[in-house]
Every structure is written in structure tokens, then in C-alpha cells.
Scaffold this active site. Structure first.
Site, PDB file in Angstrom:
ATOM      1  N   ASP A 169      34.008  21.664  18.200  1.00 31.04           N
ATOM      2  CA  ASP A 169      34.391  22.817  18.014  1.00 31.04           C
ATOM      3  C   ASP A 169      34.828  23.432  19.670  1.00 31.04           C
ATOM      4  OD1 ASP A 169      34.647  25.677  17.245  1.00 31.04           O
ATOM      5  OD2 ASP A 169      32.700  25.935  18.188  1.00 31.04           O
ATOM      6  N   CYS A 199       0.735  -1.036   0.034  1.00 29.02           N
ATOM      7  CA  CYS A 199      -0.095  -0.051   0.061  1.00 29.02           C
ATOM      8  C   CYS A 199       0.890   1.109   0.097  1.00 29.02           C
ATOM      9  CB  CYS A 199      -0.910   0.267   1.145  1.00 29.02           C
ATOM     10  SG  CYS A 199      -2.093  -1.325   1.330  1.00 29.02           S
ATOM     11  N   ASP A 217      30.345  27.659  12.480  1.00 28.72           N
ATOM     12  CA  ASP A 217      30.276  25.886  12.320  1.00 28.72           C
ATOM     13  C   ASP A 217      29.581  25.463  11.460  1.00 28.72           C
ATOM     14  OD1 ASP A 217      32.136  26.005  14.684  1.00 28.72           O
ATOM     15  OD2 ASP A 217      30.427  26.087  16.067  1.00 28.72           O
TER      16      ASP A 217
END
Length: 901
Positions: free
Chosen positions: A509, A21, A784
Site C-alpha cells: 500500500d 502422545c 487495507d
């Protein structure tokens, strides 16, 4: 030519029963003109469609699916619909319709079980030596009674299944209902022929249709309950959305007059106008209000929130004080004090006081709406590992029907000839026991090769389970994303889960990620006049203690103006201003030049930026009661520094001031001799960031800033290493400073990437990926974002910038570094469940279909009845969903409550 913009439509789709389906719905949607992509989730019955803007009306998508046999509605905001419109009324009642359908399903199940029990009662006299004449007297053992039970089972509880199966076959998209319907109808028709034409000597097995309908409805009901349990976390999240807001009737004319009066006073006194500074406005909390839908609140409107109410929109408190339960957002159970100027988020609970807030984000822009959108998108995105199941699902039902037909031909034409006597004996005992009854009105039937071959074919039809294939991935993602949302871990989809499973390296970072992002001034070194390029023994130094600076929330949206080495930077000539008096000492207008003067100049230049280092300098100047000087002609170079023209208050002399990295100053002709470099290096080795300050083309001093590690940084790094991952540090700081941060984290010196500009971070990750590494990047700032996008998996702290959050694959709402570990654990656990579910779905069908086809009849004498095959099929999909629910044992409720690990 620019690519056309895409819009997204979300459809609620019903009528889907299996992976076949799902494929049919996706094909119908993709055939619509203008549709770019279509993804369907069987577990939550939702289709997500990307289409070209203006190419079609989203409502046509729902119409197309409805006409194809999958009743659908376009999901829109309730507030945008007119209940008087009949079409909109249908949309508003869609969830109610689903509830009604669930109730009907329970009613059909109850009736099917009742029929099953009546059928079973008729066989009690077949159990051993049990003899109950009363059953015969009441007609329970009469074959016509059982024929009636089978007829009722197909016409009432099994009717919707038969209709849906026929519709699927008619539109060339057969589904699970098609297979089950073919099996039950074949058993019923064969038994009916045997009853009406007893001369054939065939056995009647009317119990098979009754048992098939009962088992399948039972399995689907259990499956639906398990799916509802899997979706409970997300439904709880939806329930957090406030429905009503109390709109304060304007800000009264009296309040507005007071506001104008206060602003006039501020203007006369030369003070900056404070939009939120008014005379006593506490009386406004008792002013009249009107209730409006929460999603109709407009920006800037004032709302009243009383104790016990949910905050309706994101806003800023302007009047009153209260405590707010933010556990739904952060996972922290401790209420947070909110005062004027503080921000509150939609869906959080006001506890103790009445407040007025000014709307800053409304509707789909609120934090809660973003979380819900992220979770919905995650549930819609498939894992690549699901592609094989989707491909097979497209041909599954056709394959099963073919196998069933071949099974009948083989056993009727070949098998009955090769193993005739054994087959008859097995069939008589294994398949007909309890089903072929010796009724007084009929002669005892026998197991003919035709009937036994037909039963084997029926068993093949009903044992096949495409539903398990369709539920394998979405149910696991549904449970995993729900658990993640409760824990403040937003994982964007199955593709992210699969990539997390492949990770071997995690890169952090530094500023704002491994560290608190709240730097403090520790040293302020001023160079003596005439020693502007060196640090002499007569240098003056002021040392600031960390405790002297109050904390402030990091805002790194402006990048990192002090960190890194440039490839090219904007040019600004730093020379003595024409208004400066001629002097051999460029600092003569600043005499006496003190640490406070240095700090004042630096803070004045940094007033135009919001980087953490800039905030630290501004905070320290404010704490020292230093007035900011007038500055103009700002020049900012992300990753390098800031420069401006500063006007001295007393002499009205203009001086050029540059503040940033050594490389920033060097590009403008400012030299730093060996003595100053040595002093800076000693600060760097202590883990501090050095900011150079130049005045009129000469080095004036050094400012040292330190940023402490997050309390959970060491624990996080250690846990990641224990998981077998390589942990690396990526920063724009110089190597000495980076090493000082890495030392307590026990990072390998070779895993430190220092002096990297924002654009260089993405290049560094790309270089590691070229070596075959699978990288996760953890960051928070706008600088970043390129690295988060480049990484295989980007992990962003929600306290960071919106850009970082939007580009990340995983968002940590609680701003807790240990959640990096939790998100990876949850991703691993969820993806393992996906693989287990897919393995079980494939293994069940690969083993079950041959078993039902009689593979073990010649060797082991094992034959599977249609009823047993139907029971196995019903339980297979339940087992897949139940296996996904086992994730709750890995991440128990006590942990999901938001407590610290």
C-alpha cells in the site's frame, strides 16, 4: 441458523513424550462434546482448544486428560484464583511442580549414570590385555552384581518410564516409553532366565538395560535443556509482564475540586473542557498509593510509576516527565521522552522520573498482552507440512512393534538357517563383546540363534524415535517465534511460515506504508471569481514549504476519503444555500476569497475525519492560525471525500463545501474544465495528491499534498527484488501520482495498480491469485484490511489500525519497513528448519529401523546392539532440537538486540 460462537481454552499438559502422545491427547480432547478443534504442542506442552460457548466447562477438559494419563491444568490468570481453594492452589503450583519434576529427572539421570559407570567398571578386564584382579576381588565382575545393577536401574531411575509405557499400552495409545520399556524388560527378563537356568547356555546381557536407561535419560535431559533454550525468548517475554501496580488513592478531594474549578473557568470563557488540563498537580506524585495486582487495574484509574519500575498497564501520562525504555516493544535501545499526553505501554521500563498515568488498556487488552497472545497462538498453530508426520505418528508405535516381532521371527526361523555361521560369529564379536563375561561362577555362554534374534528385535524397539517426529515442527516454530518476538516480528504460526515460503509477489500500500503517512500541504490554488471552472493567469497561489508542518502520528482508521474512483456514492446536492444573498458570484459571501479562506473552509470540513490528508490540512490551518468555522451535516464517503454545511462567522451565511476527488465533485454536478485538469495533472506528475474544493456547487480551488517515502523504502524494495520477489504498488491515487512515487523505487510501470478503491484492493489481489501468483500484502490502514485478508500472507505495520493488525499473518512491531524483509527471511529460515527436522526424523527412522533389524548382516556383516540403538534413539531427538537452535546463528543476539540493520 447462525454458527455457535467459539471460545478458547489453553491447557498445560504433562506426560507427553512423543508424537504418539500428542495424537492421543488431541483425540481425547476432540472426543469431548462441544470441542471444535484441538491443537497440541509437544515442545511447550500446551494444548489449545476451541469449543462451543456454553457447551462445556473448560475444567472438564483438564480432568479428561488427567484421567487419560496426561496430568493437565487449565491455564488461567493468577489473580482470578483464590489461593485458599486447594484446587486453585494446585493450579498456582503447577509451574513449581514442573520444576520439581525437572529436578527429579536430573536425580534419575545422575543415578542412571552412576549405575552405568559401575557396570562399565565391571568390564574393564575385558578390554584387551588389561587384567585387574582387584575388580574380581571386589565383586565387580560377578554376574549377580550386574543383575543387581540392572534391577536397580529399572526400579528406580527407569521406573517412571516403565509405568508410563504400560499406561500408554493399556489405554491403546502406545508411545515411545512403551517401545523402550518393552526393549529393556525383554533384555532384563531374557538375561534373568539365562542366569537362573544356566543349562540353556544363553548369554546374560544385564548391561543392556542399564545402558538403555542411562542413554535414554541422558538424551531426554539434553532434549529438555534444548527445549528450554528454545523457549527462553518466549519466557523472557512473559517475564516482562508487570505483577504489581501502584494505585493512587483516588484523585484527592483537593485535586477534584481544582479540576471542577478549572472546568468552570473554561466553560465561562467558552473554551472546550480539557479533561487533562488542571492546575499544578505535581504534588499528587507524592500522594498515598496502594499496591494491587497489575491485572486488577481498571480503566481510568491513576497509577504511580517510579524510576526503575515497569509500566503496569497501557496508559496516558497525566503528571510528570520521564524517559522510558521501549526496547521490549520496538527493539529500539534509545529511551523515549514521555510527557503529559503521551502514551506508554505495559512492560516498558520507566527510567528517570516519577509519573502518574491514567489506565487506557488493562489486562488482556494491553499491547504486551496482545504480543504474548500472538506468540502463544503462533506456537500452537501447526504447519500443514506437519500433517504427514502427525498421521504417521498415530500408527508409528504399532508399526514398530510389528516390525520387531517380524524381525525376531525372521532371524530365528529363517536368518539363522541361511547365515547361521556368519551370524554366530558376528553376534559373538559385535554384540556380545564386553557384555558376555566369563564369570568364575558360570560356564561361558554362547550366542544362540534365539538370543541373537531377540537382541535384533530389542534393537528395533529402542532405535525407533517417534519423539523426533513430534518435535520437528514445534521446536522450529518455538525458536523462530521467539527470535521474531525479540526483533519485533510477530509471525502467527506454522501455516503462515509455509505460505511465506511460497510467495512470489509482494504488494505495498502507498499511504502510511511506503510513505511516512504524514502528508504536508505544498500548494493551495484559488480560482478567481468568474473562473470557478478554470485556472486563469490571474490565479492566486500560495506555496507551503514541507518544513512548515510539524509531524503527527498517522491515524488512518477512517479510510481514504480522498483517493479512488467510486462505483456509487451517497448523494448530496451542492447548491447555494437559501440564506445566501442572490448573486451571480457564488463566492460573494466569502469575498475576498484567498488561499487562507480556501484552507479554512477545507480544514473546517475535514475536522470530522482523521485520515492523514485531513490531518495535514488541519495542521496547516492551525499553523496559519486559522480558526475553524462551525460545520454541520457532515457526509463522508470512504475513498471519495467529505462534504458539510459551513457557517461563515461574520455573515452567518451557510455555504455548502465539498472536498475530495474530482470524481466526488463530478457526482454532485461540479465541473472541472480542461485548464483546471491540466493544472491538477502537473501536480500529480510531481508526485502530489490533489484535493479538489467546491463551494456552493462550483470549483473553488485545489490543494496539493505530498507524502514523502519512508527512508528505508528504497532499500526494502531492492532487498525484496534481490530475493527474487516481484514488488508491486497498490494505491487509490491517480496513476500519475503513483508513478512519481514508484520511480525512485525502480518499480516496473506494469507493477503499479492505481486508482483502486479500498474494496477494489482485495479484488485486485484476487485477480493476481487467479493467475497463479502467491501474494503478500503490506498495509497499515483499516482500508487495507480486506486486502490483507485476501492475500496469502498479510503483513501489517503495528502503527496502523487494530483491524489491520488483527487480520494480518505477520505484524511488524517496530514500524520499520525493512522488517518486511527480515520477517520473510526469518520465515524462510524457520520453515527450512522445519523441513530439515522432518527430513531427519523420517530419514533416521527409515534408515535406522532396517539397520537395527539386521538388514546389513548378510552383506556387510553389520549388527547393531540394543545399547547402541538406544544411544542413537536418544541422540536423534536431541539433534532435532539442536538443529532448530541453529536459527540463533542465522539471527545472532547482536541483531536481535534491536539495532538497525
Amino acid at each position: 441458523m447462525a454458527a455457535p460462537s467459539l471460545e478458547i481454552a489453553i491447557l498445560d499438559v504433562t506426560g507427553m513424550k512423543c508424537a504418539g502422545c500428542v495424537r492421543a491427547v488431541e483425540n481425547e480432547l476432540k472426543q469431548c462434546q462441544g470441542v471444535a478443534t484441538a491443537t497440541v504442542n509437544l515442545a511447550i506442552e500446551v494444548a489449545t482448544v476451541e469449543y462451543e460457548s456454553g457447551a462445556l466447562q473448560p475444567s472438564t477438559l483438564a480432568t479428561t486428560l488427567t484421567e487419560a494419563g496426561f496430568p493437565s491444568h487449565l491455564r488461567v490468570s493468577d489473580s482470578t484464583l483464590d489461593p485458599a481453594d486447594p484446587q486453585n492452589s494446585d493450579r498456582l503450583d503447577f509451574q513449581a511442580q514442573r520444576q520439581i519434576e525437572s529436578q527429579r529427572q536430573l536425580w534419575r539421570l545422575a543415578m542412571a549414570i552412576a549405575l552405568l559407570l559401575l557396570s562399565g567398571i565391571g568390564h574393564l578386564d575385558q578390554l584387551g590385555q588389561l587384567n585387574l584382579p582387584v575388580l574380581s576381588n571386589l565383586g565387580f565382575t560377578n554376574i549377580w552384581f550386574h543383575c543387581g545393577l540392572a534391577t536397580v536401574a529399572l526400579l528406580i531411575p527407569g521406573r517412571s518410564m516403565l509405568i508410563d509405557g504400560w499406561r500408554g499400552l493399556r489405554r491403546n495409545a502406545p508411545n515411545m516409553n512403551t517401545l523402550v520399556s518393552m526393549g529393556t524388560l525383554t533384555a532384563y527378563i531374557t538375561s534373568l532366565v539365562a542366569l537362573l537356568v544356566p543349562q540353556l547356555g544363553w548369554e546374560c546381557f544385564f548391561d543392556e538395560p542399564v545402558m538403555l536407561v542411562g542413554f535414554i535419560l541422558l538424551g531426554r535431559t539434553l532434549e529438555q535443556q534444548a527445549r528450554n533454550r528454545a523457549a527462553s525468548a518466549f519466557q523472557s517475554l512473559l517475564a516482562l509482564q508487570p505483577k504489581v501496580a501502584r494505585l493512587m488513592k483516588g484523585r484527592s478531594e483537593q485535586e477534584k475540586g481544582e479540576q471542577r474549578e478549572e472546568r468552570g473557568k473554561q466553560k465561562e470563557q467558552g473554551e472546550p473542557c480539557n479533561q487533562n488540563s488542571y492546575p499544578d498537580r505535581s504534588t499528587l506524585l507524592t500522594s498515598d498509593f496502594i499496591e494491587i495486582p497489575a491485572d486488577r487495574v481498571r480503566l481510568g484509574e491513576w497509577l504511580q510509576v517510579i524510576p526503575g519500575d515497569k509500566v503496569p498497564v497501557d496508559g496516558e501520562v497525566v503528571i510528570g516527565q520521564t524517559t522510558v525504555d521501549e526496547s521490549m516493544l520496538t527493539g529500539e535501545a534509545i529511551p523515549v521522552i514521555k510527557q503529559p499526553g503521551d502514551l506508554v505501554a505495559a512492560g516498558t521500563l520507566n527510567q528517570t522520573g516519577t509519573i502518574a498515568l491514567r489506565a487506557t488498556r488493562t489486562g488482556k487488552e494491553t499491547t504486551l498482552a496482545h504480543i504474548i497472545a500472538l506468540v502463544e497462538a503462533a506456537q500452537a498453530r501447526k504447519a500443514p507440512i506437519q500433517n504427514l508426520a502427525d498421521t504417521i505418528a498415530g500408527y508409528f508405535t504399532y508399526g514398530v512393534m510389528t516390525i520387531a516381532f517380524l524381525t525376531f521371527l525372521f532371524w530365528y526361523l529363517v536368518g539363522s538357517q541361511l547365515w547361521g555361521d556368519a551370524l554366530m560369529q558376528i553376534g559373538q564379536h559385535a554384540m556380545s563383546a564386553g557384555h558376555t563375561m566369563s564369570h568364575s561362577s558360570l560356564s561361558t555362554p554362547h550366542s544362540s540363534p534365539f538370543v541373537l534374534s531377540l537382541k535384533l528385535a530389542i534393537a528395533v524397539l529402542v532405535i525407533a524415535c517417534p519423539c523426533a517426529l513430534g518435535l520437528a515442527t514445534p521446536t522450529a516454530i518455538l525458536v523462530g517465534s521467539g527470535i521474531g518476538a525479540e526483533r519485533g516480528l510477530l509471525i502467527r504460526g506454522g501455516d503462515v511460515l509455509e505460505r511465506v515460503h511460497q510467495l512470489d509477489t509482494v504488494i505495498f500500500d502507498k499511504t502510511g506504508t511506503l510513505t511516512t503517512g504524514k502528508p504536508i500541504i505544498t500548494d493551495c490554488i484559488v480560482l478567481e471569481s468568474g473562473q470557478r471552472s478554470a485556472v486563469s493567469d490571474q490565479q492566486r497561489e500560495c506555496n507551503y514549504q514541507p518544513s512548515a508542518v510539524s509531524g503527527q502520528q498517522t491515524d488512518s482508521s477512517s479510510g481514504a476519503p480522498h483517493i479512488g474512483f467510486p462505483t456509487q456514492a451517497p448523494s448530496l446536492t451542492l447548491a447555494s444555500s437559501a440564506s445566501s444573498p442572490a448573486s451571480t458570484d457564488p463566492f460573494s459571501p466569502l469575498h475576498p476569497f484567498t488561499p487562507h479562506t480556501l484552507l479554512q473552509l477545507a480544514a473546517s470540513v475535514e475536522s470530522g475525519t482523521r485520515h492523514p490528508l485531513a490531518i495535514a490540512i488541519q495542521q496547516q490551518a492551525q499553523q496559519e492560525s486559522l480558526e475553524l468555522l462551525a460545520a454541520r451535516a457532515f457526509l463522508t464517503a470512504p475513498g471519495l471525500g467529505v462534504a458539510a454545511i459551513v457557517t461563515l462567522t461574520e455573515t452567518t451565511v451557510d455555504v455548502s463545501v465539498a472536498i475530495g476527488t474530482q470524481a466526488w465533485l463530478a457526482q454532485h454536478g461540479v465541473t472541472v474544465n480542461e485548464a483546471a485538469t491540466t493544472a491538477a495533472r502537473s501536480l500529480l506528475q510531481a508526485g502530489k495528491t490533489v484535493v479538489y474544493v467546491a463551494v456552493d456547487g462550483a470549483l473553488a480551488g485545489l490543494i496539493a499534498v505530498t507524502d514523502t517515502l519512508r527512508p528505508d523504502a528504497i532499500e526494502t524494495v531492492a532487498a525484496l527484488k534481490a530475493m527474487g520477489l516481484t514488488v508491486m504498488l497498490l494505491t487509490g491515487d491517480q496513476l500519475d501520482s503513483a508513478r512519481a512515487i514508484a520511480q525512485p523505487l525502480a518499480l516496473n510501470p506494469d507493477h503499479i495498480l492505481a486508482s483502486v478503491l479500498p474494496e477494489g484492493k482485495a479484488q485486485a489481489i484476487a485477480a493476481l491469485q487467479a493467475q497463479g501468483h502467491k501474494i503478500a500484502m503490506v498495509g497499515d490502514g483499516i482500508n487495507d484490511s480486506p486486502a490483507l485478508t485476501q492475500a496469502d500472507v498479510g503483513i501489517a505495520l503495528h502503527s496502523g489500525t487494530d483491524v489491520a493488525v488483527e487480520t494480518a499473518g505477520i505484524v511488524l512491531m517496530r514500524d520499520r519497513l525493512t522488517d518486511v524483509v527480515e520477517s520473510i527471511r526469518l520465515s524462510h529460515a524457520t520453515f527450512n528448519k522445519i523441513r530439515q527436522n522432518l527430513f531427519w526424523a523420517f530419514a533416521y527412522n527409515v534408515l535406522g529401523i532396517p539397520l537395527a533389524a539386521g538388514l546389513l548382516v548378510p552383506t556387510a556383516g553389520l549388527l547393531l546392539s540394543p545399547a547402541a540403538a538406544g544411544a542413537m534413539m536418544a541422540l536423534s531427538s536431541v539433534s532435532v532440537v539442536s538443529n532448530s537452535l541453529l536459527l540463533y546463528l542465522t539471527f545472532p543476539t547482536s541483531s536481535r538486540a534491536g539495532n538497525a540493520r
